[in-house]
Design a protein around this motif. Structure first.
Motif, PDB file in Angstrom:
ATOM      1  N   VAL A 106       6.853  -3.374  -9.451  1.00  0.00           N
ATOM      2  CA  VAL A 106       6.399  -2.573  -8.596  1.00  0.00           C
ATOM      3  C   VAL A 106       4.926  -2.123  -8.918  1.00  0.00           C
ATOM      4  N   ASN A 108       1.503   0.063  -7.381  1.00  0.00           N
ATOM      5  CA  ASN A 108       0.861   1.039  -6.066  1.00  0.00           C
ATOM      6  C   ASN A 108      -0.505   1.020  -6.396  1.00  0.00           C
ATOM      7  N   TYR A 147       5.251  -3.221   2.307  1.00  0.00           N
ATOM      8  CA  TYR A 147       4.711  -2.371   1.544  1.00  0.00           C
ATOM      9  C   TYR A 147       4.607  -0.946   2.522  1.00  0.00           C
ATOM     10  N   SER A 150       2.815   5.502  -0.258  1.00  0.00           N
ATOM     11  CA  SER A 150       3.592   6.052  -1.038  1.00  0.00           C
ATOM     12  C   SER A 150       2.971   7.852  -0.988  1.00  0.00           C
ATOM     13  N   SER A 275       2.654   1.275  -1.800  1.00  0.00           N
ATOM     14  CA  SER A 275       3.384   0.869  -3.047  1.00  0.00           C
ATOM     15  C   SER A 275       4.297  -0.369  -2.375  1.00  0.00           C
ATOM     16  N   VAL A 277       6.869  -3.955  -3.632  1.00  0.00           N
ATOM     17  CA  VAL A 277       7.636  -4.773  -4.667  1.00  0.00           C
ATOM     18  C   VAL A 277       7.292  -6.054  -4.804  1.00  0.00           C
ATOM     19  N   GLN A 291      11.482   1.405  -5.801  1.00  0.00           N
ATOM     20  CA  GLN A 291      10.809   1.852  -4.530  1.00  0.00           C
ATOM     21  C   GLN A 291      11.474   2.962  -3.572  1.00  0.00           C
TER      22      GLN A 291
END
Length: 355
Positions: A106, A108, A147, A150, A275, A277, A291
């Motif tokens: 992951v 960000n 995405y 976040s 953020s 994956v 996530q």
């Protein structure tokens, strides 16, 4: 290869090879993936993997708090935090992916343009946590579910209240050009910080490069991260910061420290922190579980309460000491435009400021 610095131009070449020609493909027209809730099966699958790698441009204490909170919630899964400036993370992932190394689960970044590159390369995996689908505004979620935002914050002006009287403090970017601030200003660098890259983009767009040229003549102290200017004014090494994260000043002020945040009259650059994956994640189940954890109301509220970040989760309450976003003039950047101008911005900035 290990010491090579990767630019976006390098990434285009690497992406073509590693993504089998997907680099220049048109954006996907496929529907976003269905929302995914955390289930016992997902947790068990994640525990079998037992670990994940989280690449983050958040401050180290924030990224580590996320990791340790996740580990406490899901015992048996270890989170390895790889923290650096957004541009360094971008270069590292480019190098790894271009070399066929799948190390990140992951990531960000404070530079949303990175996700345009990673998505175009086919490096991101579609995954839509339940909370994102139900409680986040559509403009903070990639339409293909690759995405989402976040957290967020603002870049601001700030000052040390022991060195600057409130009535004398700068209230705008234009005020920073006053000769009385020469040798008293600190600011961060777009070559290191994705947040400052975005900030430089909007200032050059709205105020013009001549403004930055005049600012450079103020004998500005140059630092790297957007988290550094608040620290410098706290220590009294400079009286005023020309940019820096507003949340640092809010937190310091909560502690009774002599700092004050100023939201410039011209507007404040809004920094969004996505953020996602990765498709080649070595621990895909743990990555998806992390996530989902990241975007949960509980974690989002922690980011607001403890670190003074902003959240777009509909069930999260704003930190009381924050000026609500609705009351501020926001300077928003188009990630695609930042992406297109990134190398030019960094080169021109370095030439102007001599760093």
């Amino acid at each position: 290869m290990r010491d090579r610095k990767w630019s976006r131009r390098d990434l285009l070449v690497a992406g073509t090879a590693s993504a089998a020609g997907m680099m220049f493909a048109a954006p996907s027209k496929a529907a976003a993936p269905p929302p995914t809730a955390v289930t016992s099966a997902m947790v068990e699958a994640a525990k079998k993997e037992g670990k994940l790698s989280f690449y983050s441009a958040l401050e180290l204490n924030t990224a580590e708090r996320l990791a340790r909170t996740f580990e406490a919630k899901y015992p048996g899964i270890t989170v390895r935090v790889e923290r650096s400036g957004a541009e360094r993370i971008f270069q590292r992932i480019a190098q790894e992916q271009g070399s066929g190394i799948n190390a990140v689960d992951v990531a960000n970044s404070t530079d949303p343009a990175h996700y345009l590159e990673w998505k175009k390369n086919g490096w991101l995996a579609p995954y839509l946590p339940d909370d994102v689908a139900k409680h986040f505004p559509a403009d903070q979620v990639d339409p293909d579910g690759m995405y989402a935002t976040s957290c967020a914050w603002l870049e601001a002006i700030g000052y040390n209240t022991n060195l600057v009287k409130r009535e004398d403090a700068p209230k705008s970017y234009a005020d920073l050009l006053d000769p009385k601030w020469q040798g008293k200003i600190v600011k961060a660098h777009p070559g290191y910080s994705g947040a400052i890259l975005t900030t430089t983009f909007v200032l050059a767009r709205d105020l013009g490069w001549p403004y930055l040229e005049k600012l450079a003549r103020q004998k500005v102290m140059q630092v790297q991260s957007a988290a550094d200017p608040p620290k410098k004014i706290l220590l009294g090494e400079r009286a005023v910061m020309a940019d820096g994260n507003d949340y640092n000043l809010v937190l310091l002020k909560d502690q009774g420290k002599p700092v004050e945040v100023v939201y410039p009259t011209e507007g404040s650059p809004l920094i969004i922190v996505p953020s996602g994956v990765f498709r080649g994640a070595p621990n895909p189940n743990a990555a998806r579980l992390f996530q989902s954890f990241f975007f949960s109301a509980e974690t989002q509220q922690m980011l607001v309460d403890v670190f003074a970040h902003r959240s777009f989760h509909a069930h999260v309450k704003e930190k009381g000491e924050h000026v609500p976003l609705a009351n501020l003039k926001l300077l928003k950047a188009d990630p695609a435009a930042v992406q297109a101008q990134s190398e030019e911005i960094k080169a021109r900035y370095s030439k102007i400021f001599g760093v």
